[in-house]
Design a protein around this motif. Structure first.
Motif, PDB file in Angstrom:
ATOM      1  N   ASP A  40     -11.149  -0.781  -0.971  1.00 11.70           N
ATOM      2  CA  ASP A  40     -10.105  -0.633   0.037  1.00 11.70           C
ATOM      3  C   ASP A  40     -10.336  -1.566   1.227  1.00 11.70           C
ATOM      4  O   ASP A  40      -9.492  -1.639   2.122  1.00 11.70           O
ATOM      5  CB  ASP A  40     -10.050   0.814   0.536  1.00 11.70           C
ATOM      6  CG  ASP A  40      -9.635   1.795  -0.545  1.00 11.70           C
ATOM      7  OD1 ASP A  40     -10.237   2.890  -0.609  1.00 11.70           O
ATOM      8  OD2 ASP A  40      -8.705   1.468  -1.318  1.00 11.70           O
TER       9      ASP A  40
ATOM     10  N   VAL B  95       0.836  -1.201   0.000  1.00 10.57           N
ATOM     11  CA  VAL B  95       0.000   0.000   0.000  1.00 10.57           C
ATOM     12  C   VAL B  95       0.871   1.251   0.000  1.00 10.57           C
ATOM     13  O   VAL B  95       0.729   2.113  -0.864  1.00 10.57           O
ATOM     14  CB  VAL B  95      -0.941   0.025   1.217  1.00 10.57           C
ATOM     15  CG1 VAL B  95      -1.721   1.336   1.268  1.00 10.57           C
ATOM     16  CG2 VAL B  95      -1.889  -1.169   1.177  1.00 10.57           C
TER      17      VAL B  95
ATOM     18  N   TYR C  55      -5.355  -4.546   7.145  1.00 14.43           N
ATOM     19  CA  TYR C  55      -4.174  -3.723   6.910  1.00 14.43           C
ATOM     20  C   TYR C  55      -3.077  -4.099   7.917  1.00 14.43           C
ATOM     21  O   TYR C  55      -3.328  -4.176   9.124  1.00 14.43           O
ATOM     22  CB  TYR C  55      -4.526  -2.245   7.032  1.00 14.43           C
ATOM     23  CG  TYR C  55      -5.254  -1.726   5.829  1.00 14.43           C
ATOM     24  CD1 TYR C  55      -6.557  -2.113   5.556  1.00 14.43           C
ATOM     25  CD2 TYR C  55      -4.625  -0.870   4.926  1.00 14.43           C
ATOM     26  CE1 TYR C  55      -7.227  -1.659   4.427  1.00 14.43           C
ATOM     27  CE2 TYR C  55      -5.283  -0.393   3.797  1.00 14.43           C
ATOM     28  CZ  TYR C  55      -6.577  -0.801   3.560  1.00 14.43           C
ATOM     29  OH  TYR C  55      -7.239  -0.343   2.432  1.00 14.43           O
TER      30      TYR C  55
END
Length: 121
Positions: free
Chosen positions: A88, A47, A92
């Motif tokens: 998205d 990312v 993460y």
């Protein structure tokens, strides 16, 4: 072994913003830092990343929307995510590397446990 702990994930609507934070264990000297994500059924992808001096790298899919920053004194790295889209949605991960340049092409060898980001349409 460096310990990295992410925070800040959650459920938001498309167009909203979210800020992820990653804190490293005290006493750690870190070089390259980065954020990666993994969506369901997909491989983990790069990312953004940042060198110790502040040089940044972004995936094309997030350029202009996401901003990575770090505080070398607090040993933290943040990811400001604006104009979020359903694509998205992912877990993460924060990561650190022994390398401090060309961060899109170097190995990252310490990983956090991940934080879930879900963007609804």
């Amino acid at each position: 072994q460096v310990q990295l702990v992410e925070s800040g994930g959650g459920l938001v609507q498309a167009g909203d913003s979210l800020r992820l934070s990653c804190a490293a264990s005290q006493g750690t000297f870190l070089y390259g830092m980065g954020w990666f994500r993994q969506a369901p059924g997909k491989e983990r992808e790069f990312v953004a990343a940042i060198t110790r001096a502040g040089t940044t790298y972004y995936a094309d899919s997030v350029k202009g929307r996401f901003t990575i920053s770090r505080d070398n004194n607090k040993i933290t790295v943040d990811l400001q995510m604006n104009s979020l889209k359903p694509v998205d949605t992912a877990v993460y991960y924060c990561a650190s590397s022994k390398w401090n340049n060309n961060l899109r092409a170097v190995p990252f060898d310490n990983w956090g446990q991940g934080t879930q980001v879900t963007v609804s349409s």
